[in-house]
Design a protein around this motif. Structure first.
Motif, PDB file in Angstrom:
ATOM      1  N   THR A  70       0.806  -1.229   0.000  1.00 40.24           N
ATOM      2  CA  THR A  70       0.000   0.000   0.000  1.00 40.24           C
ATOM      3  C   THR A  70       0.836   1.275   0.000  1.00 40.24           C
ATOM      4  OG1 THR A  70      -0.128  -0.074   2.416  1.00 40.24           O
ATOM      5  CG2 THR A  70      -1.930  -1.127   1.176  1.00 40.24           C
ATOM      6  N   HIS A  71       2.143   1.186   0.360  1.00 38.43           N
ATOM      7  CA  HIS A  71       3.008   2.375   0.436  1.00 38.43           C
ATOM      8  C   HIS A  71       4.334   2.069  -0.258  1.00 38.43           C
ATOM      9  CE1 HIS A  71       0.110   3.170   3.620  1.00 38.43           C
ATOM     10  NE2 HIS A  71       0.507   4.443   3.636  1.00 38.43           N
ATOM     11  N   GLU A  96       2.353  10.082   3.150  1.00 38.17           N
ATOM     12  CA  GLU A  96       2.369  10.775   1.864  1.00 38.17           C
ATOM     13  C   GLU A  96       2.851   9.871   0.726  1.00 38.17           C
ATOM     14  OE1 GLU A  96       4.516  14.390   2.127  1.00 38.17           O
ATOM     15  OE2 GLU A  96       3.288  15.201   3.773  1.00 38.17           O
ATOM     16  N   ALA A  97       3.248   8.652   1.065  1.00 33.58           N
ATOM     17  CA  ALA A  97       3.745   7.716   0.047  1.00 33.58           C
ATOM     18  C   ALA A  97       2.740   6.597  -0.213  1.00 33.58           C
ATOM     19  CB  ALA A  97       5.087   7.135   0.478  1.00 33.58           C
ATOM     20  N   LYS A  98       1.483   6.847   0.084  1.00 36.04           N
ATOM     21  CA  LYS A  98       0.465   5.830  -0.155  1.00 36.04           C
ATOM     22  C   LYS A  98       0.231   5.679  -1.657  1.00 36.04           C
ATOM     23  CE  LYS A  98      -4.147   4.395   1.301  1.00 36.04           C
ATOM     24  NZ  LYS A  98      -5.330   4.733   2.127  1.00 36.04           N
TER      25      LYS A  98
END
Length: 513
Positions: free
Chosen positions: A97-98, A114-116
């Motif tokens: 997911t990231h 913020e890296a999703k």
């Protein structure tokens, strides 16, 4: 007869599950990795897999199938296009997911919010959907068909209960994927792959198997037909050793795999998929292992003959090693089972007896010991792993002239290959019970857990829908499953043991891994 002191501390008859784990450890096949459900495959275990891979790959390529490689990450939306497929694998999917981690301020790491990823990525549990996307690009016309592809890869299925080689969260396999003009062509490929698996299992792994069609409830998610090879383990349980699936046009419609036919119309392809995995190594262990460890069929043994010089760490070692090297050189020039003989001259330090038992536990087909006296007499001491003990309970060494052994080595390896297969086949055939005509009789047959149960062949009416669901629940209560409808089974001539209706075919029922 003297009591035999076996190499393992646990006997098959006492605790088969614990015996299995001890074989893996004692034969130095694999170990736990520190990640739940994932294993480190060690050189001897991986060497066996390389042999299986090589032999299977030769068969795959001989059928005109070409190897490819596809990404390990698959967009979640790919699975959602085929509802039955995603439902079948949803509980086993590992999902990314990231794409980045950040410090949590406490000395650890956490996913960066913020890296999703915009869309979650599934770690490959199987590749029908992503290969389907590629096929949709590659196929335009009937001239592009059949499209025959295969990949050797790792896959991840997040298993709840794991056991090395048999059921792990990550495992190695090959997966064939093909696209065809019509059902007949696709079914021909489905059956070809099934026969390839049968032949490789029996001829090279020495695993006697029964090939047949899986019932509706056991089909691969999204398939119209699933076919399998089933092997019987020494505890009587079944192991599904390979599967081949006819997928109809289900995945083609989901992925848009179309072609222009000879009349200029657009048609959906009929597709197949088929695969075997490192589970085969578990099957080899549980079929051929004994109370001294593993017994590896010569066709898949990384080394078929291991030469053990009885080194004394003195001036005589050089001459003994030279004598053994001459033996090794003569053996590798021989052909056995269609290939050059694979020989290891084990020069590692240590007592000969300890080294011998290491190779016994690993299951090397032939172990040759050579001491200074043997060298002086021009002889060798030969131990066959399939016939380790004499009737008097002593090590069954055969002392023979070196040149005589060299000339006979290929024949001995062929004999070991055959004897392991015949032993397993005789055990399987003796433990398939027929004539059970009611569910009560079936329950009674499997009621004694202390008895070697084997499999039961029964007749049934091939129920579907709710009637099939009821059968599955009845069998689940007995810890049983339907394995397959054997190809070539006798025609049905009685009543269904579940519904009482007219039987239409015979099925195999067993407890299974």
């Amino acid at each position: 007869m003297s009591a035999i002191r076996h190499a393992l501390s646990v006997k098959r008859a006492d605790d088969f599950a614990q015996w299995y784990q001890e074989v893996i450890s004692a034969a130095d096949l694999a170990e736990e990795s520190g990640v739940r459900g994932c294993m480190v495959i060690k050189p001897w275990g991986y060497g066996i897999w390389e042999r299986i891979q090589r032999l299977m790959d030769d068969r795959i390529k001989a059928a005109g199938v070409q190897n490819c490689y596809f990404p390990i990450f698959i967009p979640l939306s790919n699975f959602e296009r085929e509802a039955e497929h995603v439902e079948g694998f949803a509980k086993e999917m590992a999902v990314v997911t990231h794409h980045r981690l950040i410090a949590d301020g406490k000395g650890g790491l956490v996913p960066d919010p913020e890296a999703k990823l915009e869309e979650p990525l599934v770690v490959r549990p199987t590749s029908e959907t992503i290969i389907g996307d590629a096929m949709a690009r590659w196929v335009q016309s009937w001239r592009d068909l059949p499209l025959l592809t295969n990949q050797w890869a790792n896959v991840v299925r997040w298993e709840m209960r794991t056991r090395m080689f048999l059921r792990t969260s990550e495992f190695l396999w090959q997966e064939g994927h093909t696209a065809h003009e019509n059902r007949d062509s696709a079914m021909e490929e489905t059956k070809r792959a099934l026969e390839m698996y049968r032949a490789c299992a029996e001829d090279q792994l020495a695993l006697p198997v029964i090939a047949g069609e899986k019932p509706e409830n056991e089909r691969f998610p999204g398939a119209e037909e699933t076919w399998s090879i089933e092997a019987m383990m020494q505890d009587g349980k079944a192991l599904q050793a390979g599967t081949s699936h006819y997928l109809g046009t289900n995945f083609a419609e989901a992925a848009g795999i179309r072609y222009q036919d000879r009349e200029g119309s657009q048609q959906f392809c009929h597709t197949t998929s088929w695969g075997v995995s490192t589970r085969l190594i578990g099957g080899v262990i549980m079929t051929h292992g004994d109370d001294d460890g593993l017994r590896v069929p010569p066709a898949i043994a990384p080394y078929q003959i291991v030469i053990l010089p009885m080194l004394r760490e003195d001036d005589g070692d050089a001459a003994l090693l030279a004598y053994c090297e001459e033996l090794r050189s003569a053996l590798v020039g021989q052909q056995a089972l269609g290939e050059a003989v694979r020989v290891l001259l084990d020069k590692t330090p240590g007592k000969a007896a300890a080294k011998r038992w290491d190779w016994v536990r690993k299951g090397a087909p032939i172990i040759v010991e050579v001491g200074p006296r043997d060298m002086a007499d021009g002889k060798v001491a030969v131990l066959r792993r399939d016939k380790l003990w004499t009737e008097q309970g002593k090590s069954a060494f055969a002392f023979t002239a070196r040149d005589e052994f060299t000339a006979a080595a290929a024949m001995i390896l062929a004999q070991i290959q055959s004897s392991l297969y015949e032993e397993a086949k005789a055990r399987r055939d003796a433990n398939i019970t027929r004539g059970v005509t009611s569910l009560d009789d079936l329950a009674a047959f499997y009621s004694d857990d202390a008895r070697y149960p084997g499999w039961v062949e029964v007749q049934w009416s091939k129920p579907t829908g709710e009637a099939l669901d009821k059968v599955v629940e009845q069998l689940k209560a007995l810890k049983l499953t339907i394995r397959n409808v054997p190809i070539g089974a006798e025609p049905a001539d009685g009543s269904c043991i579940f519904t009482g209706g007219k039987a239409v075919e015979r099925i195999l029922i067993a407890r299974a891994y």
